[in-house]
Design a protein around this motif. Structure first.
Motif, PDB file in Angstrom:
ATOM      1  N   LYS A   1      52.444  91.525  -7.991  1.00 33.06           N
ATOM      2  CA  LYS A   1      52.793  92.930  -8.266  1.00 33.06           C
ATOM      3  C   LYS A   1      52.746  93.205  -9.763  1.00 33.06           C
ATOM      4  O   LYS A   1      52.281  94.260 -10.206  1.00 33.06           O
ATOM      5  CB  LYS A   1      54.187  93.242  -7.723  1.00 33.06           C
ATOM      6  CG  LYS A   1      54.301  93.211  -6.216  1.00 33.06           C
ATOM      7  CD  LYS A   1      55.742  93.451  -5.796  1.00 33.06           C
ATOM      8  CE  LYS A   1      55.926  93.264  -4.296  1.00 33.06           C
ATOM      9  NZ  LYS A   1      57.351  93.430  -3.890  1.00 33.06           N
ATOM     10  N   GLU A   2      53.258  92.249 -10.547  1.00 32.81           N
ATOM     11  CA  GLU A   2      53.283  92.436 -11.993  1.00 32.81           C
ATOM     12  C   GLU A   2      51.873  92.490 -12.576  1.00 32.81           C
ATOM     13  O   GLU A   2      51.579  93.307 -13.455  1.00 32.81           O
ATOM     14  CB  GLU A   2      54.071  91.291 -12.637  1.00 32.81           C
ATOM     15  CG  GLU A   2      54.258  91.419 -14.150  1.00 32.81           C
ATOM     16  CD  GLU A   2      55.050  92.655 -14.529  1.00 32.81           C
ATOM     17  OE1 GLU A   2      54.775  93.208 -15.615  1.00 32.81           O
ATOM     18  OE2 GLU A   2      55.931  93.079 -13.750  1.00 32.81           O
ATOM     19  N   LYS A   3      50.998  91.631 -12.074  1.00 29.37           N
ATOM     20  CA  LYS A   3      49.626  91.628 -12.578  1.00 29.37           C
ATOM     21  C   LYS A   3      48.897  92.917 -12.216  1.00 29.37           C
ATOM     22  O   LYS A   3      48.027  93.373 -12.952  1.00 29.37           O
ATOM     23  CB  LYS A   3      48.869  90.412 -12.029  1.00 29.37           C
ATOM     24  CG  LYS A   3      49.330  89.089 -12.626  1.00 29.37           C
ATOM     25  CD  LYS A   3      48.498  87.938 -12.131  1.00 29.37           C
ATOM     26  CE  LYS A   3      48.948  86.622 -12.754  1.00 29.37           C
ATOM     27  NZ  LYS A   3      48.805  86.612 -14.227  1.00 29.37           N
TER      28      LYS A   3
ATOM     29  N   GLN B   1      40.077  89.679 -14.638  1.00 21.38           N
ATOM     30  CA  GLN B   1      40.182  88.458 -15.426  1.00 21.38           C
ATOM     31  C   GLN B   1      41.565  87.824 -15.289  1.00 21.38           C
ATOM     32  O   GLN B   1      41.709  86.597 -15.231  1.00 21.38           O
ATOM     33  CB  GLN B   1      39.894  88.770 -16.892  1.00 21.38           C
ATOM     34  CG  GLN B   1      39.907  87.535 -17.785  1.00 21.38           C
ATOM     35  CD  GLN B   1      39.555  87.878 -19.225  1.00 21.38           C
ATOM     36  OE1 GLN B   1      39.268  89.032 -19.538  1.00 21.38           O
ATOM     37  NE2 GLN B   1      39.575  86.888 -20.087  1.00 21.38           N
ATOM     38  N   SER B   2      42.592  88.662 -15.200  1.00 24.42           N
ATOM     39  CA  SER B   2      43.958  88.170 -15.081  1.00 24.42           C
ATOM     40  C   SER B   2      44.225  87.569 -13.698  1.00 24.42           C
ATOM     41  O   SER B   2      44.914  86.556 -13.569  1.00 24.42           O
ATOM     42  CB  SER B   2      44.942  89.310 -15.354  1.00 24.42           C
ATOM     43  OG  SER B   2      46.256  88.910 -15.071  1.00 24.42           O
ATOM     44  N   LEU B   3      43.661  88.205 -12.672  1.00 26.42           N
ATOM     45  CA  LEU B   3      43.945  87.790 -11.307  1.00 26.42           C
ATOM     46  C   LEU B   3      43.142  86.565 -10.870  1.00 26.42           C
ATOM     47  O   LEU B   3      43.564  85.847  -9.972  1.00 26.42           O
ATOM     48  CB  LEU B   3      43.663  88.934 -10.334  1.00 26.42           C
ATOM     49  CG  LEU B   3      44.768  89.995 -10.173  1.00 26.42           C
ATOM     50  CD1 LEU B   3      44.311  91.092  -9.228  1.00 26.42           C
ATOM     51  CD2 LEU B   3      46.055  89.376  -9.671  1.00 26.42           C
ATOM     52  N   GLY B   4      41.991  86.356 -11.478  1.00 30.80           N
ATOM     53  CA  GLY B   4      41.114  85.275 -11.034  1.00 30.80           C
ATOM     54  C   GLY B   4      41.800  83.926 -10.945  1.00 30.80           C
ATOM     55  O   GLY B   4      41.895  83.321  -9.858  1.00 30.80           O
ATOM     56  N   PRO B   5      42.332  83.395 -12.056  1.00 36.19           N
ATOM     57  CA  PRO B   5      42.998  82.079 -12.000  1.00 36.19           C
ATOM     58  C   PRO B   5      44.236  82.087 -11.094  1.00 36.19           C
ATOM     59  O   PRO B   5      44.530  81.086 -10.436  1.00 36.19           O
ATOM     60  CB  PRO B   5      43.395  81.829 -13.463  1.00 36.19           C
ATOM     61  CG  PRO B   5      42.503  82.709 -14.267  1.00 36.19           C
ATOM     62  CD  PRO B   5      42.261  83.928 -13.418  1.00 36.19           C
TER      63      PRO B   5
ATOM     64  N   LEU C   1      38.454  90.411  -4.993  1.00 34.78           N
ATOM     65  CA  LEU C   1      38.095  90.234  -6.399  1.00 34.78           C
ATOM     66  C   LEU C   1      36.587  90.078  -6.585  1.00 34.78           C
ATOM     67  O   LEU C   1      36.033  90.475  -7.616  1.00 34.78           O
ATOM     68  CB  LEU C   1      38.809  88.999  -6.965  1.00 34.78           C
ATOM     69  CG  LEU C   1      40.292  89.163  -7.318  1.00 34.78           C
ATOM     70  CD1 LEU C   1      40.881  87.833  -7.754  1.00 34.78           C
ATOM     71  CD2 LEU C   1      40.464  90.197  -8.428  1.00 34.78           C
ATOM     72  N   GLN C   2      35.935  89.475  -5.584  1.00 32.87           N
ATOM     73  CA  GLN C   2      34.487  89.258  -5.684  1.00 32.87           C
ATOM     74  C   GLN C   2      33.718  90.546  -5.436  1.00 32.87           C
ATOM     75  O   GLN C   2      32.566  90.660  -5.823  1.00 32.87           O
ATOM     76  CB  GLN C   2      34.068  88.178  -4.693  1.00 32.87           C
ATOM     77  CG  GLN C   2      34.597  86.782  -5.057  1.00 32.87           C
ATOM     78  CD  GLN C   2      34.295  85.744  -3.995  1.00 32.87           C
ATOM     79  OE1 GLN C   2      33.777  86.065  -2.930  1.00 32.87           O
ATOM     80  NE2 GLN C   2      34.643  84.488  -4.276  1.00 32.87           N
TER      81      GLN C   2
END
Length: 367
Positions: A275-277, A287-291, A168-169
């Motif tokens: 998988k859903e994300k 943005q969705s995966l970060g938290p 992600l980074q």
């Protein structure tokens, strides 16, 4: 669903070999659960019983397999239906008769042992002490295995959260394609590690059953000199003790397997959520995966720790249960023992022996 229909379906399943993983033990569990439920809820209607958890489990058990056994039904129904109805009737009829028989046997046995009450008491107390010493290492081994497997699972899963964080980074194109393998690998690692855990924990129950046999045989030899004229009655009591203790070992095996499966079901949603994300649009993916990724490792560790805290003490609880069974045996053989209340244990043993014999006969016919 009626009892005879349940046994018919399950017995048919058992003889299909590899096509249906149903054993005589499972059938015996269903029959006994059904009987005890009818006994404990005699005032309830059949409609209520049919909505019970047992019926739901039966439906689930053979729903996917029933089509495999239709060809057997016509040929075996004449044999299975009488067996099922007779067994159900005998369970109800034999309960009170058996209670009276066990009461009389115990009275005869206590009368014979009464001149040696102190010696018998000391021998059983010694057997209890020996049993505690023999079982102690198994409780420690079980706790150690649980801790070891929990740590291994934690170590196996931890890198995935870190790798997801690193990805992600990185400012890379095709983030979805880059992360997709991690979701599949996370799922595979969860399934594999839980399966390995089940495989490693299961043999402990087998080892405990061997120790149970040894302990009961030692108790038989220790008490034999005091019960020479009533050896058959003593043997019957010891067989009942052995059955109850082994049933406890089987229950332990089932609890270990069920707890591991519960852990897998608690961990699987994390892979599914990932998988859903990954199916969301690329712009909002980071943005969705970060938290989610930040909390992933801690959440999985929490589930694993809950499993460790829950399952770790199973060994000590099982040991106490076995010691309690022998202690109850000591009390039953005492001169001032109360009314017999465990005749159902003997009835269950007889019922399971009949089911096992029936399955053996059916398999011989099928072969």
């Amino acid at each position: 669903m009626s009892l005879k229909a349940a046994i018919l379906a399950l017995a048919l399943l058992a003889i299909t070999g590899a096509q249906a993983d149903v054993s005589a033990q499972q059938v015996a569990d269903v029959v006994w659960n059904y009987f005890t439920q009818l006994t404990g809820n005699a005032k309830e209607t059949m409609e209520q019983i049919q909505q019970s958890e047992i019926s739901k489990q039966l439906n689930t058990l053979f729903q996917d397999n029933l089509q495999n056994v239709n060809s057997y039904a016509g040929d075996l129904q004449k044999k299975l239906i009488p067996f099922a109805t007779e067994l159900h009737a005998k369970l109800s009829q034999d309960s009170e008769k058996l209670k009276e028989q066990i009461r009389k046997e115990l009275e005869d046995l206590r009368l014979k042992l009464s001149p040696y009450a102190d010696e018998v008491h000391q021998q059983i107390s010694k057997n209890i002490q020996d049993l505690q010493l023999k079982l102690s290492p198994y409780a420690e081994e079980l706790r150690g295995q649980v801790n070891q497997n929990a740590d291994l699972l934690r170590k196996q899963l931890a890198p995935y959260a870190q790798e997801l964080r690193d990805k992600l980074q990185e400012n890379v194109d095709g983030l979805q394609a880059a992360l997709a393998p991690y979701a599949e690998q996370l799922q595979e690692q969860i399934d594999k590690n839980v399966a390995d855990m089940k495989e490693k924990l299961a043999p402990l129950a087998d080892e405990l059953q061997v120790k149970i046999d040894q302990n009961v045989e030692e108790l038989r030899k220790q008490l034999a000199p005091y019960a020479q004229d009533v050896q058959d009655k003593l043997n019957r009591q010891l067989e009942g003790l052995s059955f109850q203790m082994k049933k406890g070992a089987e229950d332990l095996r089932a609890k270990l397997s069920e707890s591991a499966e519960e852990l897998r079901l608690k961990l699987n949603p994390y892979a599914e959520e990932l998988k859903e994300k990954l199916r969301t649009d690329a712009e909002g993916l980071r943005q969705s995966l970060g938290p989610y990724v930040e909390g992933l490792s801690g959440q999985m560790e929490q589930k694993i720790e809950e499993f460790r805290q829950t399952v770790g003490p199973y060994g000590e609880a099982f040991n106490k249960q076995l010691v309690q069974k022998v202690e109850e045996m000591k009390q039953k053989l005492g001169p001032y023992a109360g009314e017999v209340e465990d005749h159902l244990g003997f009835l269950e043993k007889d019922m399971r022996d009949k089911v096992a014999s029936f399955f053996s006969t059916i398999k011989q016919i099928e072969n």
